[in-house]
Design a protein around this motif. Structure first.
Motif, PDB file in Angstrom:
ATOM      1  N   ALA A   1      18.253  11.395  -2.325  1.00 40.24           N
ATOM      2  CA  ALA A   1      18.051  12.867  -2.796  1.00 40.24           C
ATOM      3  C   ALA A   1      15.834  12.384  -3.248  1.00 40.24           C
ATOM      4  O   ALA A   1      16.274  12.315  -4.060  1.00 40.24           O
ATOM      5  N   ALA A   2      15.587  13.469  -2.847  1.00 40.38           N
ATOM      6  CA  ALA A   2      14.410  13.518  -3.117  1.00 40.38           C
ATOM      7  C   ALA A   2      13.970  14.719  -3.918  1.00 40.38           C
ATOM      8  O   ALA A   2      14.105  16.309  -2.985  1.00 40.38           O
ATOM      9  N   SER A   3      12.886  14.583  -4.404  1.00 39.73           N
ATOM     10  CA  SER A   3      12.763  16.243  -5.055  1.00 39.73           C
ATOM     11  C   SER A   3      11.468  15.387  -5.363  1.00 39.73           C
ATOM     12  O   SER A   3      10.587  14.984  -5.904  1.00 39.73           O
ATOM     13  N   GLY A   4      10.301  16.690  -6.326  1.00 39.70           N
ATOM     14  CA  GLY A   4       8.943  16.990  -7.129  1.00 39.70           C
ATOM     15  C   GLY A   4       8.049  16.714  -6.004  1.00 39.70           C
ATOM     16  O   GLY A   4       6.145  17.111  -6.594  1.00 39.70           O
ATOM     17  N   ARG A   5       8.033  16.897  -4.878  1.00 37.40           N
ATOM     18  CA  ARG A   5       6.889  17.680  -3.644  1.00 37.40           C
ATOM     19  C   ARG A   5       7.808  18.778  -2.401  1.00 37.40           C
ATOM     20  O   ARG A   5       9.065  18.083  -2.470  1.00 37.40           O
ATOM     21  N   THR A   6       7.029  18.335  -1.812  1.00 33.22           N
ATOM     22  CA  THR A   6       7.443  18.802  -0.111  1.00 33.22           C
ATOM     23  C   THR A   6       6.888  18.122   0.308  1.00 33.22           C
ATOM     24  O   THR A   6       5.941  17.271   0.467  1.00 33.22           O
ATOM     25  N   PHE A   7       7.671  17.135   1.244  1.00 33.22           N
ATOM     26  CA  PHE A   7       7.911  16.110   1.903  1.00 33.22           C
ATOM     27  C   PHE A   7       7.611  16.087   3.431  1.00 33.22           C
ATOM     28  O   PHE A   7       7.305  15.232   4.249  1.00 33.22           O
ATOM     29  N   SER A   8       7.306  16.889   4.035  1.00 34.58           N
ATOM     30  CA  SER A   8       6.649  16.949   5.336  1.00 34.58           C
ATOM     31  C   SER A   8       5.632  16.417   5.697  1.00 34.58           C
ATOM     32  O   SER A   8       5.538  16.203   6.758  1.00 34.58           O
ATOM     33  N   ASN A   9       4.644  15.969   4.727  1.00 31.33           N
ATOM     34  CA  ASN A   9       3.595  15.089   4.762  1.00 31.33           C
ATOM     35  C   ASN A   9       3.825  13.548   4.730  1.00 31.33           C
ATOM     36  O   ASN A   9       2.944  12.805   4.343  1.00 31.33           O
ATOM     37  N   TYR A  10       5.243  13.263   4.481  1.00 30.31           N
ATOM     38  CA  TYR A  10       5.886  12.308   3.777  1.00 30.31           C
ATOM     39  C   TYR A  10       6.407  10.947   5.405  1.00 30.31           C
ATOM     40  O   TYR A  10       7.037  11.226   5.542  1.00 30.31           O
ATOM     41  N   VAL A  11       6.443  10.209   4.609  1.00 34.39           N
ATOM     42  CA  VAL A  11       7.834   8.948   5.810  1.00 34.39           C
ATOM     43  C   VAL A  11       8.395   8.351   4.274  1.00 34.39           C
ATOM     44  O   VAL A  11       7.970   8.139   3.115  1.00 34.39           O
ATOM     45  N   MET A  12       9.312   8.699   4.835  1.00 34.00           N
ATOM     46  CA  MET A  12      10.282   7.952   3.468  1.00 34.00           C
ATOM     47  C   MET A  12      10.987   6.676   4.392  1.00 34.00           C
ATOM     48  O   MET A  12      11.903   6.469   5.620  1.00 34.00           O
ATOM     49  N   GLY A  13      11.226   5.746   3.532  1.00 36.64           N
ATOM     50  CA  GLY A  13      12.212   3.939   4.195  1.00 36.64           C
ATOM     51  C   GLY A  13      13.339   3.413   3.196  1.00 36.64           C
ATOM     52  O   GLY A  13      13.386   4.128   2.398  1.00 36.64           O
ATOM     53  N   TRP A  14      13.609   2.661   4.425  1.00 37.40           N
ATOM     54  CA  TRP A  14      14.858   2.147   3.329  1.00 37.40           C
ATOM     55  C   TRP A  14      14.792   0.381   2.788  1.00 37.40           C
ATOM     56  O   TRP A  14      14.183   0.073   4.724  1.00 37.40           O
ATOM     57  N   PHE A  15      14.454   0.094   2.118  1.00 36.83           N
ATOM     58  CA  PHE A  15      14.593  -0.910   1.788  1.00 36.83           C
ATOM     59  C   PHE A  15      16.260  -1.897   1.293  1.00 36.83           C
ATOM     60  O   PHE A  15      17.016  -0.691   0.576  1.00 36.83           O
ATOM     61  N   ARG A  16      15.354  -3.102   1.829  1.00 37.16           N
ATOM     62  CA  ARG A  16      16.481  -3.672   0.967  1.00 37.16           C
ATOM     63  C   ARG A  16      16.280  -4.681   0.182  1.00 37.16           C
ATOM     64  O   ARG A  16      15.429  -5.593   0.935  1.00 37.16           O
TER      65      ARG A  16
ATOM     66  N   ALA B   1       9.056   6.721  -0.491  1.00 39.07           N
ATOM     67  CA  ALA B   1       8.532   7.254  -0.091  1.00 39.07           C
ATOM     68  C   ALA B   1       6.823   6.885   0.032  1.00 39.07           C
ATOM     69  O   ALA B   1       6.252   6.339  -0.973  1.00 39.07           O
ATOM     70  N   LYS B   2       6.573   7.009   1.158  1.00 42.07           N
ATOM     71  CA  LYS B   2       4.892   7.658   1.439  1.00 42.07           C
ATOM     72  C   LYS B   2       4.138   8.412   1.769  1.00 42.07           C
ATOM     73  O   LYS B   2       4.207   8.827   2.920  1.00 42.07           O
ATOM     74  N   ARG B   3       3.180   9.894   1.550  1.00 48.67           N
ATOM     75  CA  ARG B   3       2.283  10.709   2.418  1.00 48.67           C
ATOM     76  C   ARG B   3       1.346  10.078   3.107  1.00 48.67           C
ATOM     77  O   ARG B   3       0.569   9.262   2.534  1.00 48.67           O
ATOM     78  N   PHE B   4       2.255   9.323   4.583  1.00 43.06           N
ATOM     79  CA  PHE B   4       1.557   8.926   5.604  1.00 43.06           C
ATOM     80  C   PHE B   4       2.196   9.538   6.787  1.00 43.06           C
ATOM     81  O   PHE B   4       3.159  10.212   6.811  1.00 43.06           O
ATOM     82  N   ASN B   5       1.133   9.177   8.141  1.00 41.99           N
ATOM     83  CA  ASN B   5       2.175   9.399   9.169  1.00 41.99           C
ATOM     84  C   ASN B   5       1.933   8.703  10.070  1.00 41.99           C
ATOM     85  O   ASN B   5       2.322   8.797  11.302  1.00 41.99           O
ATOM     86  N   ILE B   6       2.373   7.259   9.513  1.00 45.50           N
ATOM     87  CA  ILE B   6       3.225   6.884   9.688  1.00 45.50           C
ATOM     88  C   ILE B   6       3.513   6.241   9.717  1.00 45.50           C
ATOM     89  O   ILE B   6       4.027   5.658   8.244  1.00 45.50           O
ATOM     90  N   ILE B   7       4.879   4.608   9.315  1.00 51.42           N
ATOM     91  CA  ILE B   7       5.729   4.411   9.248  1.00 51.42           C
ATOM     92  C   ILE B   7       5.572   2.896   8.977  1.00 51.42           C
ATOM     93  O   ILE B   7       5.555   1.690  10.074  1.00 51.42           O
ATOM     94  N   PRO B   8       5.121   2.825   7.692  1.00 51.39           N
ATOM     95  CA  PRO B   8       4.478   1.380   7.839  1.00 51.39           C
ATOM     96  C   PRO B   8       6.181  -0.140   6.731  1.00 51.39           C
ATOM     97  O   PRO B   8       7.145   0.493   6.745  1.00 51.39           O
ATOM     98  N   ARG B   9       5.967  -0.911   7.172  1.00 45.32           N
ATOM     99  CA  ARG B   9       6.928  -1.969   7.114  1.00 45.32           C
ATOM    100  C   ARG B   9       7.058  -3.004   5.532  1.00 45.32           C
ATOM    101  O   ARG B   9       7.660  -3.009   5.474  1.00 45.32           O
ATOM    102  N   ALA B  10       5.891  -2.704   5.333  1.00 47.32           N
ATOM    103  CA  ALA B  10       5.650  -3.776   3.879  1.00 47.32           C
ATOM    104  C   ALA B  10       5.942  -2.258   2.883  1.00 47.32           C
ATOM    105  O   ALA B  10       5.348  -1.513   2.042  1.00 47.32           O
ATOM    106  N   ALA B  11       6.462  -3.109   1.762  1.00 47.37           N
ATOM    107  CA  ALA B  11       7.225  -2.591   0.811  1.00 47.37           C
ATOM    108  C   ALA B  11       6.416  -1.924  -0.162  1.00 47.37           C
ATOM    109  O   ALA B  11       6.123  -0.752  -0.595  1.00 47.37           O
ATOM    110  N   ARG B  12       4.697  -2.770  -0.016  1.00 45.56           N
ATOM    111  CA  ARG B  12       3.890  -2.436  -0.862  1.00 45.56           C
ATOM    112  C   ARG B  12       2.913  -1.701  -0.655  1.00 45.56           C
ATOM    113  O   ARG B  12       2.276  -0.653  -1.258  1.00 45.56           O
ATOM    114  N   GLN B  13       3.003  -0.777   0.294  1.00 40.72           N
ATOM    115  CA  GLN B  13       2.465   0.330   1.109  1.00 40.72           C
ATOM    116  C   GLN B  13       2.574   1.093   0.400  1.00 40.72           C
ATOM    117  O   GLN B  13       2.801   2.349   0.884  1.00 40.72           O
TER     118      GLN B  13
END
Length: 124
Positions: free
Chosen positions: A23-38, A98-110
Motif C-alpha cells: 500500500a503506497a501513500s504520500g504521493r501521486t505515483f504516476s511518475n514512479y517505478v515500483m519494485g519488489w526485492f527480497r 519506490a523511485k521517481r523514474f521512468n525505467i525500472i532499476p534492478r539495483a536496490a541502492r537506486q
C-alpha cells in the motif's frame, strides 16, 4: 512523505501460492517505478520484479519469471506480487520499494523509498 506498507507474507508449502501487497501513500505515483526485492539471511537484497506505475511495463528476475506476477491497482494505490509455484529458495523477507523514474532499476541502492518488509517462508 512516501509510505510503503507490505502485507500478505506467511508460511506456505512448496508449490503453493501467496499474494503480497504494497500500500503506497504520500504521493501521486504516476511518475514512479515500483519494485519488489527480497533478502534471505546472509545474502544481499535482490531484485525480484518491477513495474512502471504509468503504463504498467514490467521486468522480472530470471529466477521468478513465469512464476511471479507484479501488478498495480491505480484506484487502491497498491502494488501486488502474485507468487505461484513457490520453492524453498524463495524464502526471504520481501520488500516493496519506490523511485521517481521512468525505467525500472534492478539495483536496490537506486530506490529511494522502502517498506518494512514481510516474511515469506516456503517449507519443503
Amino acid at each position: 512523505q512516501v509510505q510503503l506498507v507490505e502485507s500478505g507474507g506467511g508460511l506456505v508449502q512448496t508449490g503453493g501460492s501467496l499474494r503480497l501487497s504494497c500500500a503506497a501513500s504520500g504521493r501521486t505515483f504516476s511518475n514512479y517505478v515500483m519494485g519488489w526485492f527480497r533478502q534471505a539471511p546472509g545474502k544481499e537484497r535482490e531484485f525480484v520484479a518491477g513495474i512502471i506505475w504509468s503504463g504498467g511495463s514490467t521486468v522480472y528476475a530470471d529466477s521468478v519469471r513465469g512464476r511471479f506476477t507484479i501488478s498495480r491497482d491505480n484506484a487502491k494505490n497498491t502494488v501486488s506480487l502474485q507468487m505461484n509455484s513457490l520453492k524453498p529458495e524463495d524464502t526471504a523477507v520481501y520488500y516493496c520499494a519506490a523511485k521517481r523514474f521512468n525505467i525500472i532499476p534492478r539495483a536496490a541502492r537506486q530506490y529511494d523509498y522502502w517498506g518494512q518488509g514481510t516474511q515469506v517462508t516456503v517449507s519443503s
